[in-house]
Design an enzyme around this catalytic site. Structure first.
Site, PDB file in Angstrom:
ATOM      1  N   TYR A 470       0.850  -1.194   0.000  1.00 59.45           N
ATOM      2  CA  TYR A 470       0.000   0.000   0.000  1.00 59.45           C
ATOM      3  C   TYR A 470       0.885   1.243   0.000  1.00 59.45           C
ATOM      4  CZ  TYR A 470      -3.645   3.334   1.245  1.00 59.45           C
ATOM      5  OH  TYR A 470      -4.485   4.431   1.245  1.00 59.45           O
ATOM      6  N   SER A 551      -6.191   1.244  -4.569  1.00 53.31           N
ATOM      7  CA  SER A 551      -6.302   2.673  -4.277  1.00 53.31           C
ATOM      8  C   SER A 551      -4.923   3.332  -4.317  1.00 53.31           C
ATOM      9  CB  SER A 551      -6.999   2.837  -2.934  1.00 53.31           C
ATOM     10  OG  SER A 551      -7.605   4.070  -2.880  1.00 53.31           O
ATOM     11  N   ASP A 636     -17.597   4.139  -7.614  1.00 49.14           N
ATOM     12  CA  ASP A 636     -16.446   4.448  -6.752  1.00 49.14           C
ATOM     13  C   ASP A 636     -16.297   5.975  -6.705  1.00 49.14           C
ATOM     14  OD1 ASP A 636     -12.979   3.312  -6.457  1.00 49.14           O
ATOM     15  OD2 ASP A 636     -14.139   4.844  -5.383  1.00 49.14           O
ATOM     16  N   HIS A 675     -15.723   1.707  -4.074  1.00 45.88           N
ATOM     17  CA  HIS A 675     -14.305   1.643  -3.743  1.00 45.88           C
ATOM     18  C   HIS A 675     -13.947   0.336  -3.055  1.00 45.88           C
ATOM     19  CE1 HIS A 675     -10.448   3.490  -3.557  1.00 45.88           C
ATOM     20  NE2 HIS A 675     -10.380   3.435  -2.237  1.00 45.88           N
TER      21      HIS A 675
HETATM   22  O1  LIG Z   1     -10.165  10.219   1.352  1.00 50.23           O
HETATM   23  C1  LIG Z   1     -10.122   9.575   2.370  1.00 50.23           C
HETATM   24  N1  LIG Z   1      -9.086   8.788   2.746  1.00 50.23           N
HETATM   25  C2  LIG Z   1      -7.947   8.606   1.869  1.00 50.23           C
HETATM   26  C3  LIG Z   1      -8.294   7.593   0.778  1.00 50.23           C
HETATM   27  O2  LIG Z   1      -9.352   6.985   0.779  1.00 50.23           O
HETATM   28  N2  LIG Z   1      -7.381   7.417  -0.199  1.00 50.23           N
HETATM   29  C4  LIG Z   1      -6.096   8.098  -0.306  1.00 50.23           C
HETATM   30  C5  LIG Z   1      -5.596   7.740  -1.698  1.00 50.23           C
HETATM   31  C6  LIG Z   1      -6.675   6.967  -2.375  1.00 50.23           C
HETATM   32  C7  LIG Z   1      -7.588   6.466  -1.297  1.00 50.23           C
HETATM   33  C8  LIG Z   1      -7.168   5.082  -0.793  1.00 50.23           C
HETATM   34  O3  LIG Z   1      -5.975   4.799  -0.747  1.00 50.23           O
HETATM   35  O4  LIG Z   1      -8.072   4.333  -0.345  1.00 50.23           O
HETATM   36  O5  LIG Z   1     -11.136   9.537   3.272  1.00 50.23           O
HETATM   37  C9  LIG Z   1     -12.214  10.478   3.072  1.00 50.23           C
HETATM   38  C10 LIG Z   1     -13.189  10.086   4.130  1.00 50.23           C
HETATM   39  C11 LIG Z   1     -14.047   9.004   3.885  1.00 50.23           C
HETATM   40  C12 LIG Z   1     -14.962   8.631   4.867  1.00 50.23           C
HETATM   41  C13 LIG Z   1     -15.009   9.327   6.084  1.00 50.23           C
HETATM   42  C14 LIG Z   1     -14.123  10.395   6.312  1.00 50.23           C
HETATM   43  C15 LIG Z   1     -13.204  10.764   5.341  1.00 50.23           C
END
Ligand SMILES: O=C(NCC(=O)N1CCC[C@H]1C(=O)O)OCc1ccccc1
Length: 705
Positions: A470, A551, A636, A675
């Protein structure tokens, strides 16, 4: 080996962006519109290539049967006590969504409290965040559709089982927390966002506000209680354990947050915006509310503590009384989380070389009271309110599905007993072994890696190997139980490895910062050097080695096949972030700049442009790209599918037509899925089956019964 006639996607050579004088073409910009007929037919044309290839795998049915068989074991969560009842998530094994059961006492017959499978025929409506009132009489629950981040919140009367009439809509990235009058409820919503909000839109999420809802009234009556100038803030909020404060923790990215608080009036009446007292007004660290005793508040923070610690702040005298350390930072071990139980005991969970430890300290003095014996693995959950004299925690690892422990605090004693041990069909853990190795990366930094395989492994370099990573957002890949990986080890006679590369939280901020911004290349180097290690140590060979990540891990996989295609036989890139110049324009992408930086800033554009997968596809000096499968889905809204659409179009265009490119370059686009969170069991099994079919067909692997 076949050659593939990939769909010809239109290239619009007129789309060129100027980044600080550098012209960057973006010929597949039109694929950013998920609703255009052209994009829809692009997706259909891709699936028409991919599906026959996957279905052409001679082991497809065997793989699906084995994955299903091993998947089919009972999954129980830790019990949660609310009011005078115990609740527990349970899945008999293959149910699309787990159910919530309720029982009066632990040895009573449990009955169904909520069955999310009733909300849809195909299990695509999932239970997301939930919150019971302090008295346990009302249950707020968020429902997510087709894997989207959007929630609709419903309220259930626990006694009657009936729902209240209201539904709170346009909720996303939201807290769910109750006033202790069991009527007032706080949540975050994007009520003034126009257009579609079903998770298939790519619209950037702006202007979240914190609302106060009164149970039993319509959402239109709700009051905006907190809003900020900065439209990109997500407003975290928690009613304090004592019920007298609202702790507000706004954040903008995925690192560092602010802290404000509001003290409720004696009559708990809220009719207008809350008066906020600022505590932390700059994004310099993470501050997570743990507990409070009166005005003395405890936070887990990395402020001046790269491995995190617990501090105490007096909310009655923020700038007067110095903030003190209740649980000091450990020089090596990372404080994963802390939890107060039995009124004055602090449970602390640390990560030590990617394995969890669990200790109890005295809340007043910080003095250690008890060490729980924890094997190589992860403390996957804990439950118990601070005023309970009982808590539950669960342990799991690569070869150990959930073991739930019950801990009773009686007359000063701490009594830890096994409450539930999960059995998985005919799986025999004694046939396998876990190794943790530390290999040197490109810059000689030692990187931990777990390697799991059958016992008495012949290291003949011929074993199929699946390397997972990751590397970002302070997230640690700790040991976990996964039946799909065990099928790979057992039935492909394979080896599973997970590399704890930089960018994660395995060694606190040092590790996270080692894989951020201009250092992001360290993640890719660490992962490539993990692959080299597995080949050099004769575990596997290049043409038997598959890499996999999702992701931010999808970014990892795509960057690595661009930079070192000769290192891998196959690559599985799930819901990847692949257009690093434009990612911040869609849904919540702008929040990721705390790891990636942003192409709006010159020096950040320069290092993003150097590794952005979409912009760095090039003909290998020798050989070909690995067999590559991208996976994404139409709902997603965390990482919008346009990343994968543009990348596969460019990959097939630039590489797919080369004579030496025999390996398939494909994409699997799912419908009514997102997602990954909340995905129903049936879709999860189909996805695992498909990428195992892809790997086994592309690498010519044998499937042993
Ligand atoms: O964006 C993220 N987190 C980072 C994220 O999801 N990323 C960061 C990069 C791409 C993707 C992943 O790696 O899953 O969370 C937003 C969120 C969702 C639900 C509740 C509060 C806040």
């Amino acid at each position: 080996t076949m050659s593939f006639n990939y769909p010809k996607a239109r290239r619009d050579e007129t789309v060129v962006d100027d980044y600080f004088g550098v012209n960057v073409a973006d010929p597949y910009r039109w694929l950013e519109d998920p609703d255009s007929e052209e994009t829809k037919s692009f997706v259909d044309a891709q699936n028409e290539i991919t599906k026959p290839y996957l279905d052409g795998c001679i082991y497809k049915d065997k793989i699906k049967d084995k994955v299903t068989e091993l998947w089919n074991y009972p999954k129980y969560s830790v019990p949660f006590r609310h009011g005078n009842k115990y609740y527990q998530y349970r899945n008999t094994g293959l149910q699309n969504q787990s159910l919530i059961f309720v029982q009066k006492d632990l040895d009573d017959e449990a009955e169904v409290f909520l069955d999310p499978n009733k909300f849809s025929g195909d299990g695509t409506v999932a239970l997301s965040k939930t919150a019971f009132t302090e008295d346990g009489n009302t249950f707020a629950y968020g429902l997510s559709n087709s894997g989207s981040d959007w929630l609709e919140i419903k309220f259930k009367d626990v006694k009657t089982g009936d729902d209240y009439n209201e539904t709170l809509k346009r909720v996303k990235y939201s807290p769910m927390t109750w006033m202790h009058d069991n009527i007032g409820f706080f949540y975050g919503a994007y009520l003034d966002q126009t257009g579609k909000a079903d998770g298939s839109e790519t619209t950037s999420s702006d202007n979240q506000k914190l609302y106060y809802h009164t149970l039993g009234t319509d959402q239109s009556q709700d009051i905006v209680v907190v809003e900020f100038e900065d439209s990109q803030l997500r407003i975290g909020a928690t009613v304090s354990h004592c019920g007298e404060y609202l702790v507000i923790t706004p954040t903008k990215g995925c690192k560092n947050n602010l802290v404000y608080f509001a003290k409720f009036s004696a009559d708990n009446k809220i009719i207008k915006k809350l008066e906020l007292t600022p505590v932390v007004t700059e994004f310099v660290a993470d501050y997570e509310y743990v507990h409070n005793i009166g005005s003395k508040f405890f936070f887990r923070t990395n402020k001046d503590a790269a491995n995190y610690k617990i501090i105490a702040i007096d909310f009655n005298d923020i700038n007067g009384t110095p903030w003190t350390d209740l649980l000091p930072e450990h020089s090596k071990d990372v404080l994963d989380w802390a939890h107060v139980i039995n009124t004055n005991m602090l449970v602390a969970c640390h990560l030590v070389d990617v394995k969890n430890t669990l200790v109890i300290h005295d809340l007043e003095t910080g003095k250690k009271l008890h060490d729980f014996k924890v094997d190589l693995g992860t403390i996957s959950a804990i439950s118990g309110k601070y005023y309970h004299q009982q808590m539950f925690y669960s342990f799991s690892s690569f070869l150990t599905p959930n073991i739930i422990h019950k801990v009773d605090f009686k007359e000063g004693r701490i009594i830890d007993t096994v409450f539930y041990k999960t059995k998985v069909g005919d799986f025999d853990p004694s046939l396998f072994e876990i190794k943790q190795v530390f290999y040197k990366s490109k810059d000689d930094i030692e990187i931990p890696m777990f390697i799991i395989h059958k016992k008495n492994l012949q290291k003949d370099g011929q074993k199929p190997c699946l390397l997972y990573g990751y590397g970002g957002f302070n997230i640690s890949l700790t040991p976990g139980f996964s039946t799909s990986r065990l099928v790979f080890i057992r039935n492909f006679d394979g080896i599973f490895a997970t590399a704890n590369i930089r960018g994660g939280g395995e060694y606190g901020d040092r590790w996270h910062n080692g894989g951020r911004f201009e250092k992001k290349q360290n993640c890719f180097d660490d992962f490539q050097w993990a692959a080299k290690y597995l080949v050099k140590e004769n575990y596997t060979s290049v043409d038997k080695l598959s890499i996999m990540g999702g992701s931010n891990g999808g970014l990892l996989v795509a960057a690595c096949i661009n930079q070192a295609p000769e290192l891998f036989g196959a690559a599985i890139c799930q819901v990847g972030v692949l257009d690093m110049l434009r990612y911040h324009k869609f849904t919540i992408g702008y929040a990721w700049t705390t790891d990636y930086g942003c192409s709006d800033v010159k020096d950040q554009f320069e290092y993003l442009y150097k590794y952005s997968p979409l912009h760095n596809i090039k003909e290998p000096r020798e050989g070909q790209y690995p067999a590559t499968l991208l996976l994404t889905a139409d709902h997603d809204d965390r990482v919008v599918p346009l990343h994968s659409f543009k990348f596969i179009a460019e990959l097939q265009n630039k590489i797919g037509s080369l004579s030496q490119q025999k390996n398939p370059l494909m994409i699997r686009v799912e419908t009514k899925a997102g997602h990954g969170g909340g995905k129903p069991t049936s879709k999860l099994i189909d996805e695992v089956t498909d990428y195992f079919c892809f790997i086994s067909r592309a690498l010519g692997l044998k499937f042993l019964d």
